[in-house]
Design a protein around this motif. Structure first.
Motif, PDB file in Angstrom:
ATOM      1  N   ARG A  33      -7.578   2.223  -2.603  1.00 31.45           N
ATOM      2  CA  ARG A  33      -8.140   1.423  -1.507  1.00 31.45           C
ATOM      3  C   ARG A  33      -9.653   1.325  -1.625  1.00 31.45           C
ATOM      4  O   ARG A  33     -10.248   0.281  -1.362  1.00 31.45           O
ATOM      5  CB  ARG A  33      -7.741   2.042  -0.165  1.00 31.45           C
ATOM      6  CG  ARG A  33      -6.272   1.825   0.192  1.00 31.45           C
ATOM      7  CD  ARG A  33      -5.887   2.621   1.414  1.00 31.45           C
ATOM      8  NE  ARG A  33      -4.530   2.290   1.849  1.00 31.45           N
ATOM      9  CZ  ARG A  33      -3.814   3.022   2.689  1.00 31.45           C
ATOM     10  NH1 ARG A  33      -4.332   4.147   3.205  1.00 31.45           N
ATOM     11  NH2 ARG A  33      -2.599   2.643   3.036  1.00 31.45           N
ATOM     12  N   ARG A  74       4.081   7.577  -5.993  1.00 30.49           N
ATOM     13  CA  ARG A  74       4.292   6.178  -5.609  1.00 30.49           C
ATOM     14  C   ARG A  74       4.390   5.327  -6.858  1.00 30.49           C
ATOM     15  O   ARG A  74       3.639   5.533  -7.816  1.00 30.49           O
ATOM     16  CB  ARG A  74       3.118   5.663  -4.770  1.00 30.49           C
ATOM     17  CG  ARG A  74       2.991   6.297  -3.409  1.00 30.49           C
ATOM     18  CD  ARG A  74       1.664   5.895  -2.785  1.00 30.49           C
ATOM     19  NE  ARG A  74       1.551   6.354  -1.418  1.00 30.49           N
ATOM     20  CZ  ARG A  74       1.853   5.630  -0.357  1.00 30.49           C
ATOM     21  NH1 ARG A  74       2.254   4.390  -0.524  1.00 30.49           N
ATOM     22  NH2 ARG A  74       1.748   6.120   0.857  1.00 30.49           N
ATOM     23  N   GLU A 111       4.359  -0.061  -5.179  1.00 31.95           N
ATOM     24  CA  GLU A 111       4.030   0.462  -3.850  1.00 31.95           C
ATOM     25  C   GLU A 111       2.530   0.683  -3.717  1.00 31.95           C
ATOM     26  O   GLU A 111       1.939   0.392  -2.668  1.00 31.95           O
ATOM     27  CB  GLU A 111       4.784   1.774  -3.620  1.00 31.95           C
ATOM     28  CG  GLU A 111       6.292   1.625  -3.501  1.00 31.95           C
ATOM     29  CD  GLU A 111       7.000   2.964  -3.499  1.00 31.95           C
ATOM     30  OE1 GLU A 111       8.046   3.061  -2.850  1.00 31.95           O
ATOM     31  OE2 GLU A 111       6.501   3.909  -4.169  1.00 31.95           O
ATOM     32  N   ARG A 117       0.871  -2.656  -3.249  1.00 28.65           N
ATOM     33  CA  ARG A 117       1.109  -3.196  -1.904  1.00 28.65           C
ATOM     34  C   ARG A 117       0.243  -2.498  -0.857  1.00 28.65           C
ATOM     35  O   ARG A 117      -0.336  -3.148   0.026  1.00 28.65           O
ATOM     36  CB  ARG A 117       2.589  -3.013  -1.554  1.00 28.65           C
ATOM     37  CG  ARG A 117       2.985  -3.523  -0.175  1.00 28.65           C
ATOM     38  CD  ARG A 117       4.333  -2.969   0.214  1.00 28.65           C
ATOM     39  NE  ARG A 117       4.267  -1.507   0.367  1.00 28.65           N
ATOM     40  CZ  ARG A 117       5.311  -0.694   0.227  1.00 28.65           C
ATOM     41  NH1 ARG A 117       6.498  -1.185  -0.099  1.00 28.65           N
ATOM     42  NH2 ARG A 117       5.169   0.616   0.386  1.00 28.65           N
ATOM     43  N   ASP A 118       0.128  -1.181  -0.943  1.00 33.59           N
ATOM     44  CA  ASP A 118      -0.553  -0.421   0.101  1.00 33.59           C
ATOM     45  C   ASP A 118      -2.064  -0.333  -0.090  1.00 33.59           C
ATOM     46  O   ASP A 118      -2.781   0.067   0.827  1.00 33.59           O
ATOM     47  CB  ASP A 118       0.026   0.998   0.171  1.00 33.59           C
ATOM     48  CG  ASP A 118       1.490   1.012   0.599  1.00 33.59           C
ATOM     49  OD1 ASP A 118       1.926   0.022   1.219  1.00 33.59           O
ATOM     50  OD2 ASP A 118       2.194   1.998   0.298  1.00 33.59           O
ATOM     51  N   SER A 119      -2.537  -0.691  -1.279  1.00 29.70           N
ATOM     52  CA  SER A 119      -3.978  -0.563  -1.543  1.00 29.70           C
ATOM     53  C   SER A 119      -4.721  -1.886  -1.482  1.00 29.70           C
ATOM     54  O   SER A 119      -5.930  -1.917  -1.270  1.00 29.70           O
ATOM     55  CB  SER A 119      -4.196   0.066  -2.924  1.00 29.70           C
ATOM     56  OG  SER A 119      -3.777  -0.821  -3.953  1.00 29.70           O
TER      57      SER A 119
END
Length: 359
Positions: free
Chosen positions: A54, A6, A10, A13-15
């Motif tokens: 995360r 990734r 990305e 954005r996702d974490s």
């Protein structure tokens, strides 16, 4: 494996971690990307690192110290979770103790407030009649309006302070993160100091009346303020609060000053490097004053200790409110506010609070 990587964008954005935060944790050795492009320096993260990112975002929001975050991440994938659980419990106890201590201190502060005489009350009960040139008052309101607070939790900041003393009217607005001050000369008032906080909607209604060249008449009667311009009038009640003593917040003399060409500086801010925070956090512009006096924008990897980070949107708004082709930027210490002044009128200025950088 290569196709599963990734990009840093990305992963951010996702974490829930910002790009600049991921770069910081890479440099700190906490979350090192799976691959870094040798030519561009671009970072790529493996699929398993998304969960770690995360987790890192969660620990960061909880305020866990970096040293403990390192241990949690290092122990997270192991079969023995005892260390992780102990670190989480210890941090929670630390937070609870801090909250208990804070409650005790705030209780003491409330007791002091309850017993303190409010010396400012007398500034809000006088009657005043004065006149001011309409274009001057219009310019004053334009200079400070952008800094008025919209936070419903702080109603005392939801307006423009009119601070009248002698032949001067100072207008002040602040939302805690920025403050703007401007002065207008007035006639007809030779008394002591009087203050009124004009609610933002009423200040906007007053500004709408000030399109002409003649005088405007301002009157204060207790908690009511009225502005008349020609045959039109805007009136309403002042906010029933005390405004902070803004004079204590004024910048100290002796900072580094530099003149900027506003158009070129705005373009640099809008197109130059920014530090992107987490979701909902503002973009930051990181500034540095060179030895020759020029202001430059620092790249994200720049570690200069004299750099100053500010909310980019706030800085752009302050430049627009300055309404000049050239403005003076005044820098103190990296933790001190930045002042934006007009070259011909240093009594009209705005202050921007710096933002602490993680690294």
């Amino acid at each position: 494996m290569e196709n599963d990587l990734r990009s840093i964008g990305e992963t951010a954005r996702d974490s829930g971690l910002g790009v600049s935060a991921l770069r910081f944790y890479d440099r700190a050795g906490v979350l090192v990307p799976a691959r870094v492009d040798s030519e561009s320096g671009y970072r790529w993260y493996g699929p398993e690192q998304l969960e770690e990112a995360r987790l890192l975002a969660c620990l960061r929001r909880a305020g866990m110290p970096l040293a403990d975050i390192r241990l949690v991440l290092a122990s997270w994938s192991g079969a023995d979770t005892d260390l992780v659980r102990k670190l989480l419990r210890a941090h929670l106890r630390h937070l609870e103790q801090g909250l208990s201590d804070a409650r005790s201190e705030f209780a003491a502060l409330r007791a002091l407030l309850d017993h303190r005489e409010n010396a400012m009350t007398s500034l809000r009960i006088a009657s005043v009649r004065l006149s001011v040139a309409a274009p001057v008052l219009a310019a004053v309101l334009d200079t400070v309006r952008f800094a008025a607070s919209t936070d419903p939790e702080l109603p005392m900041l939801g307006g423009v302070l009119f601070d009248i003393e002698g032949e001067s009217l100072h207008a002040v607005a602040t939302d805690r993160y920025r403050m703007a001050v401007a002065r207008a000369g007035v006639a007809g008032h030779d008394g002591g100091r009087v203050q009124a906080i004009v609610p933002t909607p009423l200040a906007d209604a007053m500004r709408a009346l000030l399109g002409g060249e003649g005088p405007a008449r301002l009157s204060l009667d207790g908690d009511r303020v009225t502005l008349e311009a020609g045959d039109r009038q805007a009136a309403g009640r002042c906010l029933d609060h005390d405004f902070p003593d803004y004079r204590r917040l004024l910048p100290r003399a002796g900072g580094r000053r530099t003149v900027v060409e506003v158009a070129a500086f705005r373009h640099a801010l809008e197109t130059g490097p920014v530090r992107s925070g987490e979701a909902g956090a503002p973009d930051l512009s990181v500034l540095r004053v060179e030895d020759g006096g020029a202001v430059t924008l620092c790249a994200d990897v720049d570690e200069d200790p004299n750099r100053v980070a500010v909310n980019r949107e706030f800085l752009l708004a302050a430049l627009a409110a300055g309404a000049r082709d050239r403005l003076i930027l005044e820098f103190g210490a990296p933790t001190a506010p930045i002042a934006i002044r007009r070259p011909e009128d240093e009594g009209a200025f705005s202050l921007l609070m710096p933002v602490r950088l993680e690294n």
